[in-house]
Write a protein that holds these residues in place. Structure first.
Motif, PDB file in Angstrom:
ATOM      1  N   ALA A 411       0.840  -1.207   0.000  1.00 42.32           N
ATOM      2  CA  ALA A 411       0.000   0.000   0.000  1.00 42.32           C
ATOM      3  C   ALA A 411       0.874   1.256   0.000  1.00 42.32           C
ATOM      4  O   ALA A 411       0.583   2.230  -0.708  1.00 42.32           O
ATOM      5  N   ALA A 418      -1.108   6.659  -6.578  1.00 40.74           N
ATOM      6  CA  ALA A 418      -2.443   7.102  -6.187  1.00 40.74           C
ATOM      7  C   ALA A 418      -2.503   8.616  -6.061  1.00 40.74           C
ATOM      8  O   ALA A 418      -3.492   9.260  -6.452  1.00 40.74           O
ATOM      9  N   ILE A 425      -6.230   6.194  -0.721  1.00 43.09           N
ATOM     10  CA  ILE A 425      -6.183   4.773  -0.341  1.00 43.09           C
ATOM     11  C   ILE A 425      -6.581   4.659   1.114  1.00 43.09           C
ATOM     12  O   ILE A 425      -5.905   5.214   2.003  1.00 43.09           O
ATOM     13  N   LEU A 427      -6.890   2.304   4.197  1.00 41.31           N
ATOM     14  CA  LEU A 427      -6.259   1.058   4.614  1.00 41.31           C
ATOM     15  C   LEU A 427      -6.951   0.511   5.860  1.00 41.31           C
ATOM     16  O   LEU A 427      -7.132   1.228   6.842  1.00 41.31           O
ATOM     17  N   LEU A 450      -4.184  -3.342  -6.613  1.00 41.59           N
ATOM     18  CA  LEU A 450      -4.135  -1.896  -6.333  1.00 41.59           C
ATOM     19  C   LEU A 450      -3.945  -1.089  -7.608  1.00 41.59           C
ATOM     20  O   LEU A 450      -4.575  -0.034  -7.808  1.00 41.59           O
ATOM     21  N   ILE A 454      -6.612   1.732  -8.914  1.00 45.82           N
ATOM     22  CA  ILE A 454      -6.230   3.141  -9.126  1.00 45.82           C
ATOM     23  C   ILE A 454      -6.520   3.556 -10.568  1.00 45.82           C
ATOM     24  O   ILE A 454      -7.042   4.650 -10.823  1.00 45.82           O
ATOM     25  N   THR A 462     -11.804   6.809  -4.224  1.00 43.80           N
ATOM     26  CA  THR A 462     -11.197   6.152  -3.063  1.00 43.80           C
ATOM     27  C   THR A 462     -11.022   4.666  -3.353  1.00 43.80           C
ATOM     28  O   THR A 462     -11.936   4.010  -3.892  1.00 43.80           O
ATOM     29  N   VAL A 463      -9.864   4.136  -2.977  1.00 46.27           N
ATOM     30  CA  VAL A 463      -9.594   2.711  -3.044  1.00 46.27           C
ATOM     31  C   VAL A 463      -9.464   2.193  -1.624  1.00 46.27           C
ATOM     32  O   VAL A 463      -8.676   2.730  -0.832  1.00 46.27           O
ATOM     33  N   THR A 464     -10.268   1.174  -1.292  1.00 45.68           N
ATOM     34  CA  THR A 464     -10.243   0.596   0.053  1.00 45.68           C
ATOM     35  C   THR A 464      -9.496  -0.724   0.014  1.00 45.68           C
ATOM     36  O   THR A 464      -9.882  -1.643  -0.724  1.00 45.68           O
ATOM     37  N   LEU A 465      -8.409  -0.809   0.812  1.00 40.11           N
ATOM     38  CA  LEU A 465      -7.608  -2.029   0.899  1.00 40.11           C
ATOM     39  C   LEU A 465      -7.767  -2.597   2.299  1.00 40.11           C
ATOM     40  O   LEU A 465      -7.447  -1.933   3.289  1.00 40.11           O
ATOM     41  N   VAL A 478      -9.882  -5.514  -2.188  1.00 36.84           N
ATOM     42  CA  VAL A 478      -9.551  -4.240  -2.833  1.00 36.84           C
ATOM     43  C   VAL A 478     -10.801  -3.734  -3.514  1.00 36.84           C
ATOM     44  O   VAL A 478     -11.300  -4.357  -4.464  1.00 36.84           O
ATOM     45  N   ASP A 480     -12.889  -0.409  -5.295  1.00 38.42           N
ATOM     46  CA  ASP A 480     -12.697   0.907  -5.924  1.00 38.42           C
ATOM     47  C   ASP A 480     -14.046   1.553  -6.184  1.00 38.42           C
ATOM     48  O   ASP A 480     -15.100   0.937  -5.995  1.00 38.42           O
TER      49      ASP A 480
END
Length: 550
Positions: A411, A418, A425, A427, A450, A454, A462-465, A478, A480
Motif C-alpha cells: 500500500a 495514487a 487509499i 487502509l 491496487l 487506481i 477512493t480505493v479501500t484495501l 480491494v 474501488d
C-alpha cells in the motif's frame, strides 16, 4: 373354444392358405370320401343294399366329385366356386341314405362334412346357414314323407334333430370363424403396427448413425459395466490417427493408452474417462493424450451420465492437438519476446539512472529523462508480466510470513501512483496475519489489484484495501469507486489478455494480464480470487489464501 383350439384352427387355416386352390378343395373333400370308404368296406350294409340303384348313384356322384376336385382349374374360378362340391355332397348323401334303405339311414350324419365346409367358407352368413339347414333337412325329408300321415315320435325326432344339429354346428363354426377373423385382423393390425415401429426404429437408427458419423467430434456411448455400446466414425479415426488399433472397439475402450495433460503421467485404469463416465461422473473439458509418442493426440473429454434406470453415459472427444501446439508456440513466442525485452530495458534503465545522477543536469532535461525512465520501467513490468503469464506453473517459494505486513508495504509503495491520480487509499489491515505463503507473489497480487483499482477509479475516488483473518482464511479485499464491470464481461475478467470495451474506450493502459496472474497466484496457494462489481459504482476483488495453522 379354448385358446389351444383356436391356435390349432389358426394353424390349420394358415396351412390351407399356403396350399394351392386345388389342394384346398381336395383336402376339404377328403374327410367325407374317407368316411364313405370305411362305411362301404366295413359297414353293416349287405351286398344287396350296396347294389341298389340309389345307393350306387350316390357312390357314382362321389366318384365324379373326386375327379372334379382334381380336374377343375379352381384358381381360375371365383373364390366360392368350390362350394359346388359340398352342395352336390348333400345330393350324393341323399341318394346313399334314401336309396340304400333302412340299413343305412345313419349315413345322414355324414352331412356334417359338407356343413363344416360351407360354414367355414367366406360365403355370406345368411346363405351359408340356409344351405347348412336345407341340405340335411332334404336328406331326412323322405323318411318323414314315408311315415305320413302318422309318423312315430322317433321319426319326428330324426327329422327335426339332424337339421337342428347341423344348423347349430354351422352357427358355432361361423361364430368361431368370426372370432378367429377378428383375432386375425387384430393380429395383422398389431403386426402392421410392429412393422411400422420397426421401420421407424431402423430409420431412426440410420439417421442417428448418419448424425454421429457426420460429427467432427468422437462420440462414445457406454453402459454402467464400462462396455461401449457404440462409437462413431470420428472416434475410430482418432484411434487410428493416434496409432491405437481400432479393431476390437468398442470392447476395450476402458484400457486405452492415455496420459495426463503433461504428456508423461499414465492415466490409471480406474481414472480413465470411460470408467469415470460409467460410474456417473461428469467430465468437463479435461485434456488427455492418446497414443504413443510421435503419434499422440491431445483429446478434450466431456462426459454426461444418461438419465433413467438403465444408467450409462455419453462421452465426447475433441481433438485439440493443433490448438495445444498453437498455444505452446504462442507461449514460447511470448516468453522469448519478454525475455529479449528485459535485457535491453535493464540496460536502458541503468544508463538513465546514471544520467539522472549527473550533477550538472539541466532541470528540463532531467524531467524528460525521468519520463523516459517511467516508460522504461512500465515496459519492464509488462515484460515481467508476460514472462509470468507464460510460465506453465507459477513458481512459489513459500515461507512463514505476516501477510498484513506485506499488504501494508505494498500500500505504501502504491501511494505515489495514487497521489498522481488524485486517488485516496483507505487502509484497513489487521496484524499479524500469519500464513505460509510466498511473500513476493502475495505482494505481486496486491500490487496488481491496487494498480487496477487506481487506474479504473476516477479522479477524487477512493480505493479501500483491507486484510483480515476469517474462518481459517486470510482475505485481502480491494474495492474501488470506478466504472465497474458489465455482467457479460465478468466471466472473462480473469482470462489472459482480456480487456473490456469500456477500458479500451477510456484509453486505460494495460495488456490484460494482471488479474490472470493474480488468480494463478491465489490458486497456487490453495485459495481463490473473486469479483463483485456494479456497473457505474465500482468493483471489489477478494483475494483469499489459507491462514497458517496454529
Amino acid at each position: 373354444m379354448t385358446v389351444s383350439d383356436q391356435l390349432l384352427v389358426r394353424r390349420a387355416a394358415r396351412l390351407l392358405q399356403e396350399l394351392g386352390p386345388r389342394s384346398r378343395v381336395v383336402l376339404s373333400q377328403l374327410p367325407l370320401v374317407l368316411a364313405l370308404t370305411v362305411v362301404f368296406t366295413l359297414g353293416p350294409a349287405s351286398s344287396e343294399v350296396r347294389l341298389r340303384p340309389g345307393f350306387l348313384l350316390g357312390l357314382l356322384l362321389q366318384l365324379v366329385l373326386a375327379v372334379l376336385c382334381f380336374a377343375v382349374p379352381w384358381w381360375r374360378l371365383g373364390e366360392n366356386a368350390p362350394l359346388a362340391i359340398p352342395i352336390v355332397d348333400f345330393v350324393s348323401l341323399w341318394f346313399l341314405r334314401n336309396g340304400g334303405g333302412a340299413e343305412v339311414t345313419g349315413l345322414g350324419s355324414l352331412a356334417a362334412f359338407p356343413v363344416i365346409w360351407i360354414a367355414a367358407s367366406t360365403l355370406a352368413s345368411g346363405w351359408a346357414l340356409v344351405l347348412c339347414a336345407v341340405g340335411p333337412l332334404a336328406i331326412v325329408l323322405p323318411t318323414l314323407l314315408d311315415a305320413l300321415p302318422s309318423p312315430s315320435p322317433s321319426e319326428w325326432t330324426i327329422f327335426v334333430s339332424l337339421p337342428l344339429i347341423m344348423l347349430a354346428t354351422a352357427v358355432a363354426i361361423r361364430i368361431a370363424g368370426a372370432g378367429l377373423r377378428v383375432q386375425e385382423r387384430q393380429l395383422r393390425a398389431a403386426q402392421g403396427h410392429l412393422h411400422r415401429l420397426l421401420e421407424r426404429a431402423e430409420e431412426s437408427e440410420r439417421l442417428l448413425t448418419g448424425i454421429l458419423d457426420t460429427a467432427e467430434i468422437g462420440i462414445v456411448a457406454v453402459s454402467p459395466d464400462r462396455a461401449a455400446a457404440r462409437c462413431n466414425r470420428r472416434f475410430r479415426q482418432m484411434l487410428d490417427d493416434a496409432g491405437v488399433p481400432s479393431e476390437g472397439t468398442p470392447a476395450s475402450l476402458d484400457r486405452l493408452p492415455l496420459r495426463e495433460r503433461d504428456g508423461r503421467t499414465p492415466v490409471p485404469p480406474d481414472r480413465q474417462p470411460i470408467a469415470r463416465a460409467a460410474a456417473g461422473e461428469h467430465i468437463d473439458g479435461e485434456v488427455v493424450w492418446l497414443g504413443p509418442a510421435g503419434r499422440a493426440r491431445a483429446l478434450s473429454v466431456r462426459a454426461r451420465p444418461l438419465d433413467g434406470d438403465g444408467g450409462g453415459a455419453v462421452l465426447a472427444f475433441g481433438d485439440v492437438t493443433q490448438l495445444l501446439e498453437d498455444v505452446e508456440a504462442k507461449t514460447d513466442l511470448v516468453r522469448t519476446v519478454a525475455h529479449e525485452f528485459r535485457t535491453p530495458l535493464t540496460a536502458v534503465l541503468g544508463h538513465l539512472d546514471l544520467a539522472l545522477e549527473a550533477p550538472d543536469l539541466p532541470a528540463g532535461l532531467g524531467r524528460r529523462i525521468g519520463l523516459a525512465q517511467a516508460g522504461a520501467e512500465r515496459l519492464l513490468r509488462i515484460a515481467s508480466d508476460l514472462l509470468t503469464s507464460s510460465a506453465e506453473l507459477l513458481p512459489l517459494v513459500p515461507s512463514r510470513v505476516d501477510v498484513g505486513q506485506v499488504v501494508r508495504e505494498r500500500a505504501e509503495s502504491a501511494l505515489p501512483a495514487a497521489a498522481r491520480a488524485d486517488i485516496a487509499i483507505d487502509l484497513d489491515v489487521d496484524q499479524p496475519l500469519p500464513a505460509r505463503a510466498d511473500p513476493f507473489r502475495v505482494g505481486q497480487a496486491v500490487d496488481n489489484l491496487l494498480s487496477n483499482a487506481i487506474k479504473y477509479s476516477p479522479s477524487g475516488g477512493t480505493v479501500t484495501l483491507s486484510a483480515r483473518a476469517e474462518d481459517g482464511w486470510i482475505t485481502i479485499g480491494v474495492a474501488d469507486t470506478g466504472m465497474g464491470i458489465r455482467p457479460e464481461d465478468r466471466p472473462m475478467v480473469f482470462e489472459r489478455f482480456f480487456r473490456s470495451d469500456d477500458a479500451r474506450r477510456a484509453h486505460i493502459p494495460g495488456v490484460g494480464l494482471g488479474l490472470a496472474i493474480t488468480k494463478t497466484i491465489a490458486e497456487r496457494h490453495g485459495g481463490e480470487l473473486a469479483c463483485v462489481s456494479t456497473p457505474g459504482a465500482g468493483s471489489t476483488f477478494t483475494f483469499r489464501i489459507p491462514a497458517a495453522a496454529g
